[in-house]
Design an enzyme around this catalytic site. Structure first.
Site, PDB file in Angstrom:
ATOM      1  N   ASP A   1       9.335  20.748 -13.002  1.00 11.67           N
ATOM      2  CA  ASP A   1      10.058  20.411 -14.231  1.00 11.67           C
ATOM      3  C   ASP A   1       9.335  21.049 -15.404  1.00 11.67           C
ATOM      4  O   ASP A   1       8.098  20.996 -15.470  1.00 11.67           O
ATOM      5  CB  ASP A   1      10.075  18.885 -14.415  1.00 11.67           C
ATOM      6  CG  ASP A   1      11.337  18.406 -15.122  1.00 11.67           C
ATOM      7  OD1 ASP A   1      11.905  19.169 -15.924  1.00 11.67           O
ATOM      8  OD2 ASP A   1      11.750  17.258 -14.872  1.00 11.67           O
TER       9      ASP A   1
ATOM     10  N   HIS B   1      12.472  26.674 -21.715  1.00 10.93           N
ATOM     11  CA  HIS B   1      12.380  25.217 -21.548  1.00 10.93           C
ATOM     12  C   HIS B   1      12.047  24.813 -20.122  1.00 10.93           C
ATOM     13  O   HIS B   1      11.711  23.663 -19.872  1.00 10.93           O
ATOM     14  CB  HIS B   1      13.692  24.566 -21.993  1.00 10.93           C
ATOM     15  CG  HIS B   1      13.921  24.683 -23.477  1.00 10.93           C
ATOM     16  ND1 HIS B   1      13.644  23.660 -24.353  1.00 10.93           N
ATOM     17  CD2 HIS B   1      14.348  25.707 -24.244  1.00 10.93           C
ATOM     18  CE1 HIS B   1      13.921  24.045 -25.597  1.00 10.93           C
ATOM     19  NE2 HIS B   1      14.343  25.294 -25.556  1.00 10.93           N
TER      20      HIS B   1
HETATM   21  P1  ADP Z   1      16.447  18.064 -18.024  1.00  9.14           P
HETATM   22  O1  ADP Z   1      16.398  18.805 -19.334  1.00  9.14           O
HETATM   23  O2  ADP Z   1      16.044  18.869 -16.821  1.00  9.14           O
HETATM   24  O3  ADP Z   1      17.756  17.367 -17.773  1.00  9.14           O
HETATM   25  P2  ADP Z   1      14.602  16.154 -19.307  1.00  9.14           P
HETATM   26  O4  ADP Z   1      13.983  14.917 -18.729  1.00  9.14           O
HETATM   27  O5  ADP Z   1      13.661  17.044 -20.018  1.00  9.14           O
HETATM   28  O6  ADP Z   1      15.365  16.892 -18.113  1.00  9.14           O
HETATM   29  O7  ADP Z   1      15.745  15.761 -20.341  1.00  9.14           O
HETATM   30  C1  ADP Z   1      16.774  14.911 -19.956  1.00  9.14           C
HETATM   31  C2  ADP Z   1      17.402  14.296 -21.205  1.00  9.14           C
HETATM   32  O8  ADP Z   1      18.691  13.794 -20.858  1.00  9.14           O
HETATM   33  C3  ADP Z   1      16.598  13.118 -21.752  1.00  9.14           C
HETATM   34  O9  ADP Z   1      16.655  13.130 -23.152  1.00  9.14           O
HETATM   35  C4  ADP Z   1      17.326  11.903 -21.177  1.00  9.14           C
HETATM   36  O10 ADP Z   1      17.274  10.765 -22.016  1.00  9.14           O
HETATM   37  C5  ADP Z   1      18.749  12.389 -21.063  1.00  9.14           C
HETATM   38  N1  ADP Z   1      19.408  11.767 -19.909  1.00  9.14           N
HETATM   39  C6  ADP Z   1      19.115  11.947 -18.613  1.00  9.14           C
HETATM   40  N2  ADP Z   1      19.948  11.200 -17.832  1.00  9.14           N
HETATM   41  C7  ADP Z   1      20.774  10.557 -18.661  1.00  9.14           C
HETATM   42  C8  ADP Z   1      21.848   9.630 -18.473  1.00  9.14           C
HETATM   43  N3  ADP Z   1      22.256   9.229 -17.277  1.00  9.14           N
HETATM   44  N4  ADP Z   1      22.461   9.184 -19.575  1.00  9.14           N
HETATM   45  C9  ADP Z   1      22.075   9.576 -20.785  1.00  9.14           C
HETATM   46  N5  ADP Z   1      21.066  10.440 -21.029  1.00  9.14           N
HETATM   47  C10 ADP Z   1      20.425  10.921 -19.984  1.00  9.14           C
END
Ligand code: ADP
Length: 459
Positions: free
Chosen positions: A361, A157
Site C-alpha cells: 500500500d 500515491h
Molecule cells: P486507497 O487509496 O488504496 O483506497 P487509502 O486507505 O489510502 O486507500 O484511502 C482510502 C480512503 O477511502 C480513506 O479516506 C477511507 O476513509 C475511504 N474509504 C475506504 N472505504 C470506505 C467506505 N466503505 N466508505 C467510505 N469511505 C471509505
C-alpha cells in the site's frame, strides 16, 4: 517576481463546489490560496467526436476547473487496461496479475499525449504543474515535446515497484524518459525512494547528490513526502458522531475489530479474515465475543483480477461464520457499501482495534483516520502491516506480517487485552506522528520543494 499559477492534473476531478475527502480538500485549499487551474477526467464516456472538443470549463471560481472526457476505447485501454491491469499490479508487487497488451499501452500513451495537448493550451509562463499518480507517468515527457518548459512535479500515491519486477513491463525502457521529464518526483516512503533510485541508476541515470539525479541532459529530484490527513477535521467528525457505533447493536462487552478498505487484492483481505478466524478459534476465553466489521465497497469490477477477490471473501466469511456464529452473534460482518465519512469516523472511534493489513500500500490513510478518531482517554489499538507506507511513520502501532495469520491473530489478542496505559501511550505517539505530517504539511512541503524554495525533504 509574481508567483505563477498552480496547475493540478489528476485522473478524477471534483465536480462539486465544496469538495470533500482529504487529498481533494488539500489541493482545493492550495489552489484557492494561490489561484490556479485543476484539470482532470470528468468520468463521462463519450463518442470520439465529442472527446475531440477538448476541455470543458466546470468552474471559474475560486479557481478554474476543466475536465476532459474519455471515449469508451480510451476508458478501456487507458484506465481499466494499462493503468489498472498493468501498472497497478506491477507497482503493488503482483507481477502474477500483470496484463501485457500492446494496444492498451498504446492507448495509455495516446491519452497522455492528448491530455498534454489540452494542458499546453492552458499553461502560461511561470505556472507550476503538479501531476498526480500512475495514470500520467508519460505526461511530462509529452509536455516537454510540446515545448512546455515550466516546472512540472509528479506525486506517485502508490508504491514504486521493486526494481527486480520491472523486467515484466514491456515499456520499462521508456520509464527513465518518462520520470526524468519531471523536475520533482514525490514518493510516499523512503523505501519507494530507494527503489526508484536503484531502478534509475541501473538504467543509465546518475546520482548527483542526495535525491538529485541526472539522466541524459535532464536533472531532476526524487524525495519522499508521506501524505497525511486533516487530523482536526477527523477528530471533530469522530467526536460529533461518537454514537455511530450504536447502529451496530453490539451486545454488552462485545469487542469491535474494524477493517475499512476498497475491495482490492492489495489489501490482504482473505489473509485478514483467516487471521480473525484463527484468533477466534484460539482465544483464551471463549466467552469473549469479538466481531470483525469489515467495510469493503467493490472497486474496478470491470478489471479481471478484481472478480475473484469478492468471491474469495464471501467464501471465507461463510466458513468462519458457519463455524463460529451463535444465535445472537455473527463474528464477521461484511458490508459492501460506502459509508458516509462522518459515520465512518464515529465507527472508528467505537473500534477496540483496527486491522490495516495490506500486502502492499502506498500509504494507507485508514490507519491515520483510525488514530485521529480515537478518544485519547480510552483509545483503540491500530494493527498495521509492515507493507503499508504508513508503517515507516507509525511505529507505535502493533506491527504485523499480513502473510502470517498466526502473527496477526496474536496481535488481535494482544490489542484486545492491552492495558489502558499502554493503549494511551501508543495512541499519543501515533497522534504526534500523524500531526507532524498532516495534509497541510504535505502540500506545503511538496510545493516548496517543487518551486525550490526549500531543500528537498529527507530521503
Ligand atoms: P486507497 O487509496 O488504496 O483506497 P487509502 O486507505 O489510502 O486507500 O484511502 C482510502 C480512503 O477511502 C480513506 O479516506 C477511507 O476513509 C475511504 N474509504 C475506504 N472505504 C470506505 C467506505 N466503505 N466508505 C467510505 N469511505 C471509505
Amino acid at each position: 517576481m509574481e508567483e505563477g499559477r498552480l496547475i493540478v492534473v489528476s485522473n478524477r476531478i471534483p465536480t462539486e463546489a465544496a469538495p470533500s475527502g482529504g487529498l481533494v480538500v488539500a489541493l482545493h485549499d492550495a489552489l484557492k490560496e494561490r489561484g490556479g487551474v485543476w484539470i482532470g477526467n470528468s468520468g463521462k464516456r463519450v463518442y470520439p467526436e465529442e472527446a475531440a472538443h477538448g476541455l470543458t470549463q466546470i468552474a471559474k471560481t475560486p479557481y478554474e476547473r476543466y475536465s476532459f472526457d474519455l471515449t469508451e476505447e480510451e476508458h478501456q485501454g487507458f484506465y481499466l487496461g494499462y493503468a489498472n491491469a498493468t501498472l497497478w499490479p506491477l507497482f503493488h508487487h503482483r507481477t502474477d496479475l500483470l496484463a501485457v497488451d500492446p494496444d492498451q499501452a498504446r492507448v495509455y500513451r495516446e491519452v497522455n499525449d492528448r491530455v498534454a495537448g489540452l494542458i499546453a493550451e492552458v499553461v502560461q509562463p511561470g505556472d507550476v504543474l503538479w501531476v498526480h499518480d500512475y495514470h500520467f507517468l508519460p505526461l511530462a515527457e509529452a509536455l516537454r515535446k510540446r515545448g512546455v518548459m515550466n516546472r512540472i512535479g509528479f506525486f506517485l500515491h502508490i508504491p514504486f515497484p521493486n526494481p527486480s519486477d520491472m523486467p515484466a513491463l514491456p515499456e520499462r525502457k521508456q520509464m527513465p524518459d518518462w520520470l526524468s521529464s519531471f523536475d520533482l518526483i514525490g514518493l510516499q516512503t523512503r523505501r519507494d525512494v530507494s527503489n526508484a533510485l536503484d531502478f534509475l541508476r541501473d538504467n543509465g541515470a546518475e546520482i548527483l547528490l542526495r535525491g538529485k539525479m541526472k539522466y541524459q541532459d535532464r536533472t531532476f529530484e526524487i524525495a519522499s513526502f508521506p501524505i497525511g490527513i486533516d487530523v482536526d477535521d477527523f477528530v471533530e467528525a469522530a467526536e460529533a458522531h461518537a454514537d455511530s457505533g450504536e447502529h451496530l447493536r453490539l451486545s454488552p462487552g462485545e469487542r469491535l475489530v474494524l477493517g475499512v478498505d476498497r475491495l482490492d487484492y492489495s489489501k490482504g483481505l482473505p489473509q485478514r479474515f483467516a487471521a480473525f478466524g484463527e484468533y477466534l478459534s484460539h482465544r483464551p476465553d471463549p466467552q469473549i465475543r469479538a466481531t470483525l466489521l469489515q467495510i469493503a465497497p467493490p472497486s474496478r469490477e470491470d478489471v479481471e483480477a478484481y472478480k475473484d477477490i469478492r468471491q474469495e471473501l464471501e467464501t471465507i466469511t461463510g466458513r468462519v461464520n458457519g463455524e463460529m456464529a451463535e444465535l445472537d452473534w455473527t463474528p464477521i460482518r461484511y458490508i459492501r457499501r460506502n459509508i458516509e465519512r462522518e459515520i465512518l469516523a464515529g465507527l472508528y472511534r467505537r473500534g477496540d482495534a483496527c486491522l490495516v493489513t495490506p500486502l502492499a500500500d502506498g500509504m494507507n490513510l485508514v490507519a491515520k483516520e483510525f488514530v485521529a478518531a480515537q478518544d485519547g482517554a480510552d483509545p483503540g489499538v491500530l494493527i498495521l502491516s509492515h507493507f503499508a507506507g504508513a508503517a515507516e511513520q507509525m511505529e507505535a502501532a502493533l506491527m504485523v506480517n499480513p502473510y502470517d495469520p498466526g502473527e496477526t491473530a496474536r496481535a488481535i489478542e494482544q490489542a484486545l487485552s492491552m492495558p489502558l496505559h499502554e493503549r494511551q501511550s501508543r495512541h499519543l505517539s501515533l497522534m504526534q506522528s500523524i500531526r507532524e505530517t498532516d495534509i497541510t504539511w504535505w502540500t506545503r512541503t511538496y510545493l516548496a520543494a517543487l518551486q525550490q524554495k526549500a531543500p528537498v525533504a529527507a530521503n
